[in-house]
Write an enzyme that holds these catalytic residues in place. Structure first.
Site, PDB file in Angstrom:
ATOM      1  CE  LYS A   1      -3.502  -2.535   2.403  1.00 59.51           C
ATOM      2  NZ  LYS A   1      -4.562  -2.526   3.517  1.00 59.51           N
TER       3      LYS A   1
ATOM      4  CD  GLN B   1      -3.168  -5.046   6.647  1.00 52.45           C
ATOM      5  OE1 GLN B   1      -3.915  -3.877   5.535  1.00 52.45           O
ATOM      6  NE2 GLN B   1      -3.806  -6.156   6.067  1.00 52.45           N
TER       7      GLN B   1
ATOM      8  CG  ASP C   1     -10.113  -1.304   4.737  1.00 56.62           C
ATOM      9  OD1 ASP C   1      -9.098  -1.204   3.692  1.00 56.62           O
ATOM     10  OD2 ASP C   1      -8.854  -1.543   5.165  1.00 56.62           O
TER      11      ASP C   1
HETATM   12  N1  GUN Z   1      -6.146  -7.630   5.918  1.00 58.19           N
HETATM   13  C1  GUN Z   1      -6.667  -8.365   4.983  1.00 58.19           C
HETATM   14  N2  GUN Z   1      -6.678  -7.722   3.580  1.00 58.19           N
HETATM   15  C2  GUN Z   1      -7.568  -5.774   4.304  1.00 58.19           C
HETATM   16  C3  GUN Z   1      -7.592  -4.695   3.798  1.00 58.19           C
HETATM   17  O1  GUN Z   1      -7.675  -4.840   2.424  1.00 58.19           O
HETATM   18  N3  GUN Z   1      -7.986  -3.648   4.395  1.00 58.19           N
HETATM   19  C4  GUN Z   1      -7.542  -4.484   6.126  1.00 58.19           C
HETATM   20  N4  GUN Z   1      -7.277  -3.360   6.757  1.00 58.19           N
HETATM   21  N5  GUN Z   1      -6.797  -5.406   6.261  1.00 58.19           N
HETATM   22  C5  GUN Z   1      -6.670  -6.136   5.203  1.00 58.19           C
END
Ligand code: GUN
Length: 293
Positions: free
Chosen positions: A52, A96, A119
């Site tokens: 990211k 996350q 998200d």
């Molecule tokens: N863990 C795996 N994929 C994601 C995601 O898209 N967002 C978040 N916050 N955690 C994740």
């Protein structure tokens, strides 16, 4: 059969975002800023967060990382969320997942300001999405909508079968494709672990979206001729044909299903590259205050 090239579409979108952010910077304005909260040392989570950060850098979005030990308490994590909710420099942020067992992820997500929920996991955004109001849409379903739209795939009146009902993929994509919009206006069936006759239902799909998390579950006999197949799965399975001893596969047996499909996403290089790009799109929307004004 046409391959839906997620890598290429993701790159197109990144170029569009970079151009828009570039104009902001040239005008002397602040650009968008995405923050990430990372708890503990789960290797997959570290990999996601690094990817990211790299993607943000590529398009000129500022990124910042709040790393906390696995021993952090729920209250301490609330404090970090509150801090980011109130930091005017931060347009959007993510926490996350997964979080350590002693922390209730639902409570943490509830605490995020919906206007900064990049998200799209907050119940407010999920509800607004279902009502077709402006909302942040979770990354993977948003990426799937982009793939359908940019490949000009007709969805109106089509029978769309979704395999999987997770809160982050199956459930939201089923809602999105039944909304009165494009991509949407489809007739959607959601199948899950308790569904009877799943194979026959899958076979009736014009558009089959597979997000059940089982390597190569969908076989040729489960797919109608000329169906559109979107494979959300990604798994590392042992292989004696690669140097590494592993290969990546999706939830769909690509070699046989691709023969019958009109369009299909490969794994890797299909849905995967779109998810991070969706997060960048949400961050740009947050910066422009497009969703909550
Ligand atoms: N863990 C795996 N994929 C994601 C995601 O898209 N967002 C978040 N916050 N955690 C994740």
């Amino acid at each position: 059969m046409k391959l839906i090239d997620g890598k290429e579409i993701a790159q197109q979108i990144k170029n569009e975002i970079a151009a828009e952010v570039g104009v902001m910077i040239d005008n002397g304005e602040d650009g968008p800023h995405l923050a990430a909260v990372l708890v503990g040392d789960d290797p997959a989570s570290h990999t996601y967060v690094k990817a990211k950060e790299k993607a943000c850098k590529e398009v000129g979005i500022v990124s910042s990382l709040y790393q906390l030990p696995a021993t952090v308490t729920e209250n301490e994590l609330f404090e970090v969320v509150d801090y980011l909710n109130n930091d005017d420099q931060v347009d959007g942020f993510i926490v996350q997942l997964p979080l350590p067992d002693h922390i209730d992820a639902k409570k943490i997500i509830d605490r995020i300001n919906p206007a900064k929920d990049a998200d799209g996991f907050h119940p407010m955004n999920f509800g607004r999405m279902a009502l077709n109001l402006p909302a942040y849409i979770p990354a993977t379903p948003y990426g799937i909508l982009q793939l359908l739209e940019r490949s000009k795939i007709e969805t109106q009146g089509k029978h769309c079968v979704v395999l999987g009902r997770s809160h982050i993929v199956g459930s939201p994509i089923s809602i999105l494709l039944s909304r009165k919009t494009y991509p949407g206006n489809a007739t959607v069936t959601v199948c899950h672990s308790r569904t009877k006759d799943l194979r026959q239902i899958a076979k009736s799909a014009d558009i089959l979206i597979v997000a059940m998390g089982q390597p190569e579950f969908v076989t040729e006999d489960m797919v109608k001729k000329d169906a559109v197949v979107i494979d959300v799965g990604i798994h590392r399975v042992p292989s004696d044909k690669t140097k590494s001893g592993f290969r990546l596969v999706g939830d769909v047996k690509f070699d046989e299903v691709s023969k019958n499909a009109s369009y299909i996403t490969p794994v890797p290089g299909g849905v995967g590259p779109m998810t991070i790009v969706s997060l960048l799109m949400n961050t740009l929307k947050a910066h422009k205050k497009e969703i909550y004004g």
